[in-house]
Scaffold this active site. Structure first.
Site, mmCIF file in Angstrom:
data_model
loop_
_atom_site.group_PDB
_atom_site.id
_atom_site.type_symbol
_atom_site.label_atom_id
_atom_site.label_comp_id
_atom_site.label_asym_id
_atom_site.label_seq_id
_atom_site.Cartn_x
_atom_site.Cartn_y
_atom_site.Cartn_z
ATOM 1 N N ARG A 1 87.757 -0.902 -121.700
ATOM 2 C CA ARG A 1 86.530 -0.105 -121.837
ATOM 3 C C ARG A 1 86.220 0.660 -120.551
ATOM 4 O O ARG A 1 86.335 0.113 -119.456
ATOM 5 C CB ARG A 1 85.365 -1.035 -122.194
ATOM 6 C CG ARG A 1 84.035 -0.306 -122.270
ATOM 7 C CD ARG A 1 83.012 -1.060 -123.052
ATOM 8 N NE ARG A 1 82.542 -2.268 -122.398
ATOM 9 C CZ ARG A 1 81.642 -3.080 -122.920
ATOM 10 N NH1 ARG A 1 81.143 -2.828 -124.112
ATOM 11 N NH2 ARG A 1 81.258 -4.157 -122.273
ATOM 12 N N ARG B 1 83.020 -1.401 -116.023
ATOM 13 C CA ARG B 1 81.900 -2.291 -115.682
ATOM 14 C C ARG B 1 82.419 -3.497 -114.914
ATOM 15 O O ARG B 1 83.464 -4.048 -115.254
ATOM 16 C CB ARG B 1 81.217 -2.769 -116.978
ATOM 17 C CG ARG B 1 80.150 -1.830 -117.463
ATOM 18 C CD ARG B 1 79.625 -2.191 -118.826
ATOM 19 N NE ARG B 1 79.288 -3.602 -119.009
ATOM 20 C CZ ARG B 1 78.734 -4.082 -120.113
ATOM 21 N NH1 ARG B 1 78.460 -3.285 -121.126
ATOM 22 N NH2 ARG B 1 78.457 -5.361 -120.223
ATOM 23 N N ARG C 1 69.715 -12.889 -127.739
ATOM 24 C CA ARG C 1 70.968 -13.578 -127.420
ATOM 25 C C ARG C 1 70.867 -15.077 -127.672
ATOM 26 O O ARG C 1 71.862 -15.776 -127.580
ATOM 27 C CB ARG C 1 71.320 -13.403 -125.936
ATOM 28 C CG ARG C 1 71.740 -12.012 -125.499
ATOM 29 C CD ARG C 1 73.166 -11.706 -125.849
ATOM 30 N NE ARG C 1 74.049 -11.286 -124.810
ATOM 31 C CZ ARG C 1 74.248 -10.041 -124.394
ATOM 32 N NH1 ARG C 1 73.544 -9.054 -124.885
ATOM 33 N NH2 ARG C 1 75.144 -9.762 -123.480
ATOM 34 N N ARG D 1 81.564 -14.587 -120.325
ATOM 35 C CA ARG D 1 80.639 -13.972 -121.278
ATOM 36 C C ARG D 1 80.950 -14.429 -122.708
ATOM 37 O O ARG D 1 80.042 -14.664 -123.501
ATOM 38 C CB ARG D 1 80.718 -12.442 -121.183
ATOM 39 C CG ARG D 1 80.087 -11.923 -119.902
ATOM 40 C CD ARG D 1 80.524 -10.505 -119.601
ATOM 41 N NE ARG D 1 80.063 -9.548 -120.571
ATOM 42 C CZ ARG D 1 80.676 -8.371 -120.809
ATOM 43 N NH1 ARG D 1 81.761 -8.050 -120.159
ATOM 44 N NH2 ARG D 1 80.175 -7.543 -121.686
ATOM 45 N N LYS E 1 79.044 -3.346 -130.570
ATOM 46 C CA LYS E 1 77.585 -3.198 -130.764
ATOM 47 C C LYS E 1 77.080 -1.899 -130.125
ATOM 48 O O LYS E 1 76.327 -1.157 -130.738
ATOM 49 C CB LYS E 1 76.815 -4.354 -130.097
ATOM 50 C CG LYS E 1 77.089 -5.717 -130.653
ATOM 51 C CD LYS E 1 76.123 -6.747 -130.064
ATOM 52 C CE LYS E 1 76.183 -6.905 -128.560
ATOM 53 N NZ LYS E 1 77.413 -7.501 -128.043
HETATM 54 P P1 AMP Z 1 75.717 -6.389 -122.507
HETATM 55 O O1 AMP Z 1 75.726 -4.980 -122.010
HETATM 56 O O2 AMP Z 1 74.855 -6.573 -123.723
HETATM 57 O O3 AMP Z 1 77.111 -6.947 -122.675
HETATM 58 O O4 AMP Z 1 75.018 -7.276 -121.354
HETATM 59 C C1 AMP Z 1 75.539 -7.349 -120.065
HETATM 60 C C2 AMP Z 1 74.893 -8.502 -119.326
HETATM 61 O O5 AMP Z 1 73.478 -8.293 -119.221
HETATM 62 C C3 AMP Z 1 75.027 -9.854 -120.007
HETATM 63 O O6 AMP Z 1 76.255 -10.517 -119.680
HETATM 64 C C4 AMP Z 1 73.815 -10.610 -119.426
HETATM 65 O O7 AMP Z 1 74.050 -11.008 -118.096
HETATM 66 C C5 AMP Z 1 72.762 -9.522 -119.390
HETATM 67 N N1 AMP Z 1 72.015 -9.434 -120.661
HETATM 68 C C6 AMP Z 1 72.012 -8.402 -121.566
HETATM 69 N N2 AMP Z 1 71.202 -8.670 -122.585
HETATM 70 C C7 AMP Z 1 70.677 -9.898 -122.356
HETATM 71 C C8 AMP Z 1 69.779 -10.736 -123.071
HETATM 72 N N3 AMP Z 1 69.261 -10.369 -124.264
HETATM 73 N N4 AMP Z 1 69.452 -11.928 -122.523
HETATM 74 C C9 AMP Z 1 69.939 -12.316 -121.334
HETATM 75 N N5 AMP Z 1 70.816 -11.592 -120.611
HETATM 76 C C10 AMP Z 1 71.180 -10.378 -121.112
#
Ligand code: AMP
Length: 226
Positions: free
Chosen positions: A127, A160, A88, A171, A13
């Protein structure tokens, strides 16, 4: 045009959204990036979000929805938006519809990047992200020219904290639990397209771009004949 890119962590994404937002001059809205920035800057939001993120859990809806509400009003979002990592869950999806509606906008297309678990685990474990500009690399699939150094800004590359194996599993569990309902929501709204995202990033990118171009052609044709 406002577009949502759905998919598991590691489905690509982020990589696809960055490239697409540059090509189309759309705003790239990644709640993950915004939350990581808040954690880094130790803001009130960052302090509240940190623990959830470390555990691979979702940050409470009201915190992320508040972020979106402010972000979509910014000037760069006028031409179009690519939502990456938001919504989400159903509550976030319904809130997004409401917020967009209040700003005379709507969700036009939802592209779901379909992947298998072995592929996303391999992608996430390898990554690496630039500390300075956020560019994404992969130690095997997309290596930096100089190991550990960003090709674009020479920033330091890091892994990360939530890309470690234990958190990845958490996740993916969260994703599996929430995603079926989310896909159903958008399928019912007839705005939903699934793509096989196990392929190389360049192939997936071309498919996304074709979809967007088709959408734009159809919309301008409809506007002309109206
Ligand atoms: P990502 O970079 O999209 O993989 O997000 C990393 C982390 O940020 C996720 O595992 C959540 O803890 C938090 N996060 C990101 N986007 C959301 C969202 N839309 N709702 C809730 N938590 C989020």
């Amino acid at each position: 045009m406002n577009l949502i890119i759905l998919g598991a962590p590691g489905s690509g994404k982020g990589t696809q959204s960055v490239k697409l937002s540059k090509e189309l001059s759309f705003a790239h809205i990644s709640t993950g990036d915004m939350l990581r920035e808040a954690v880094k800057n130790e803001t009130d939001l960052g302090k509240k979000a940190r623990e959830y993120m470390q555990k691979g859990q979702l940050v409470p809806d009201e915190l992320v929805i508040g972020l979106i509400d402010q972000r979509i009003k910014q000037k760069d979002a006028e031409r179009g938006i690519i939502f990456d990592g938001f919504p989400r869950n159903i509550n976030q999806a319904k809130s997004l519809d409401k917020i967009l509606n209040e700003n005379n906008k709507s969700v036009d297309t939802v592209i779901n990047l379909e992947t298998t678990e072995d592929v996303v685990i391999q992608r996430l474990c390898g990554r690496r992200v630039c500390k300075k500009c956020g560019a994404i690399f992969h130690i095997k699939n997309m290596p930096a020219k100089i190991e550990g150094v960003c090709d674009h800004c020479q920033g330091e590359l890091y892994q990360r904290a939530d890309d470690k194996e234990e958190t990845i599993k958490k996740r993916l569990d969260v994703y599996t639990k929430e995603n079926a309902a989310l896909m159903k929501f958008y399928q019912e709204n007839k705005k939903f397209i699934s793509l096989d995202a196990n392929h190389d990033a360049d192939i997936v990118y071309k498919e996304i771009l074709d979809l967007v171009n088709d959408y734009n052609k159809n919309t301008s044709r409809a506007a002309t004949s109206a």
